[in-house]
Each structure stands twice: as C-alpha cells, then as structure tokens.
Design a protein around this motif. Structure first.
Motif, PDB file in Angstrom:
ATOM      1  N   UNK A   1       0.819  -1.197   0.000  1.00 52.98           N
ATOM      2  CA  UNK A   1       0.000   0.000   0.000  1.00 52.98           C
ATOM      3  C   UNK A   1       0.857   1.252   0.000  1.00 52.98           C
ATOM      4  N   UNK A   2       0.309   2.298  -0.600  1.00 48.06           N
ATOM      5  CA  UNK A   2       0.923   3.605  -0.463  1.00 48.06           C
ATOM      6  C   UNK A   2       0.790   4.046   0.992  1.00 48.06           C
ATOM      7  N   UNK A   3       1.759   4.809   1.451  1.00 48.75           N
ATOM      8  CA  UNK A   3       1.731   5.263   2.842  1.00 48.75           C
ATOM      9  C   UNK A   3       0.451   6.026   3.167  1.00 48.75           C
ATOM     10  N   UNK A   4      -0.066   6.751   2.184  1.00 48.52           N
ATOM     11  CA  UNK A   4      -1.230   7.604   2.419  1.00 48.52           C
ATOM     12  C   UNK A   4      -2.509   6.813   2.696  1.00 48.52           C
ATOM     13  N   UNK A   5      -2.531   5.528   2.349  1.00 53.50           N
ATOM     14  CA  UNK A   5      -3.753   4.740   2.542  1.00 53.50           C
ATOM     15  C   UNK A   5      -3.538   3.552   3.455  1.00 53.50           C
ATOM     16  N   UNK A   6      -2.309   3.357   3.890  1.00 54.28           N
ATOM     17  CA  UNK A   6      -1.991   2.207   4.741  1.00 54.28           C
ATOM     18  C   UNK A   6      -2.856   2.246   6.001  1.00 54.28           C
ATOM     19  N   UNK A   7      -3.327   1.091   6.400  1.00 49.92           N
ATOM     20  CA  UNK A   7      -4.179   0.917   7.590  1.00 49.92           C
ATOM     21  C   UNK A   7      -5.603   1.425   7.384  1.00 49.92           C
ATOM     22  N   UNK A   8      -5.917   1.955   6.206  1.00 55.02           N
ATOM     23  CA  UNK A   8      -7.294   2.386   5.913  1.00 55.02           C
ATOM     24  C   UNK A   8      -7.890   1.605   4.750  1.00 55.02           C
ATOM     25  N   UNK A   9      -7.066   1.250   3.776  1.00 52.76           N
ATOM     26  CA  UNK A   9      -7.536   0.544   2.588  1.00 52.76           C
ATOM     27  C   UNK A   9      -7.074  -0.914   2.646  1.00 52.76           C
ATOM     28  N   UNK A  10      -7.896  -1.800   2.088  1.00 51.89           N
ATOM     29  CA  UNK A  10      -7.546  -3.215   2.001  1.00 51.89           C
ATOM     30  C   UNK A  10      -7.865  -3.727   0.603  1.00 51.89           C
ATOM     31  N   UNK A  11      -6.865  -4.280  -0.056  1.00 54.64           N
ATOM     32  CA  UNK A  11      -7.050  -4.842  -1.403  1.00 54.64           C
ATOM     33  C   UNK A  11      -7.189  -6.359  -1.275  1.00 54.64           C
ATOM     34  N   UNK A  12      -8.065  -6.925  -2.094  1.00 51.08           N
ATOM     35  CA  UNK A  12      -8.253  -8.377  -2.112  1.00 51.08           C
ATOM     36  C   UNK A  12      -8.612  -8.803  -3.533  1.00 51.08           C
ATOM     37  N   UNK A  13      -8.535 -10.089  -3.778  1.00 52.17           N
ATOM     38  CA  UNK A  13      -8.868 -10.587  -5.119  1.00 52.17           C
ATOM     39  C   UNK A  13      -9.594 -11.917  -4.989  1.00 52.17           C
TER      40      UNK A  13
END
Length: 112
Positions: free
Chosen positions: A59-71
């Motif tokens: 993750x980019x630092x700006x979204x770390x701990x707020x965004x979660x990517x999955x597939x």
C-alpha cells in the motif's frame, strides 16, 4: 485482451467507507500483480494498492491501515475496501494489471 470494469464509487462523507470492485472480462488467475490506482484533478495517476497472486499486498503510505485490497480469482474480480475516507482520497480510481488497458475508472468523492 482483458477488459476491466471498475464500480462502487460514489459520494461519501469523511470517515465513511466504500468498497470498489474491478471485474475482468477474462481470467486473472495467472496475473501476478493487480493494482489499484487513483488520479485526482490536476495530479498524476498514482498506485495506491497492489496484490500479487499469492495474496501478498502493498500500500501507499497515504492509505496504509485504511484501505484493504483483495482478489477473488474464481470471480475474476479485485476489490478495494476503503475505510476512514478523507477528502484527499477524492479521485477517479482504476485497477490494472500488466499489459492491460485502463478501464473507465470509478469516481470517489469524499466530502468534509
């Protein structure tokens, strides 16, 4: 050529959540890395999250701990769960893998 369709964007208040989906027209099973990108008005497109075939994420630092990517390879779909949204997250969001064309993106607008 795999086509990508992003969806799930919208208008949300700061602190809210959205879940973006990226549906591929073909199999993504063999695609090693899929990424979510965003482009805000007047700014360059940036990578915000990536997931590899083994489920590893970055993750980019700006979204770390707020965004979660999955597939979900069985559904040929990549997701981006976005929590604690901030006005600076406002952008058009795209997903993409190697050698794929850009989709139309989905607009995310976060109001203060």
């Amino acid at each position: 050529q795999v086509q990508l369709v992003e969806s799930g964007g919208g208008l949300v208040q700061a602190g809210g959540s959205l879940r973006l989906s990226c549906a591929a027209s073909g199999s993504i099973f063999s695609i090693n890395v899929m990424g979510w990108y965003r482009q805000a008005p007047g700014k360059q497109r940036e990578l915000v999250a990536a997931i590899n075939s083994g489920g590893g994420t970055d993750y980019a630092d700006s979204v770390k701990d707020r965004f979660t990517v999955s597939r979900n390879n069985a559904k040929n779909t990549v997701y981006l769960q976005m929590n604690s949204l901030k006005p600076e997250d406002t952008a058009v969001y795209y997903c993409k893998g190697p050698m794929m064309d850009w989709g139309q993106g989905t607009q995310v607008t976060v109001s203060s």
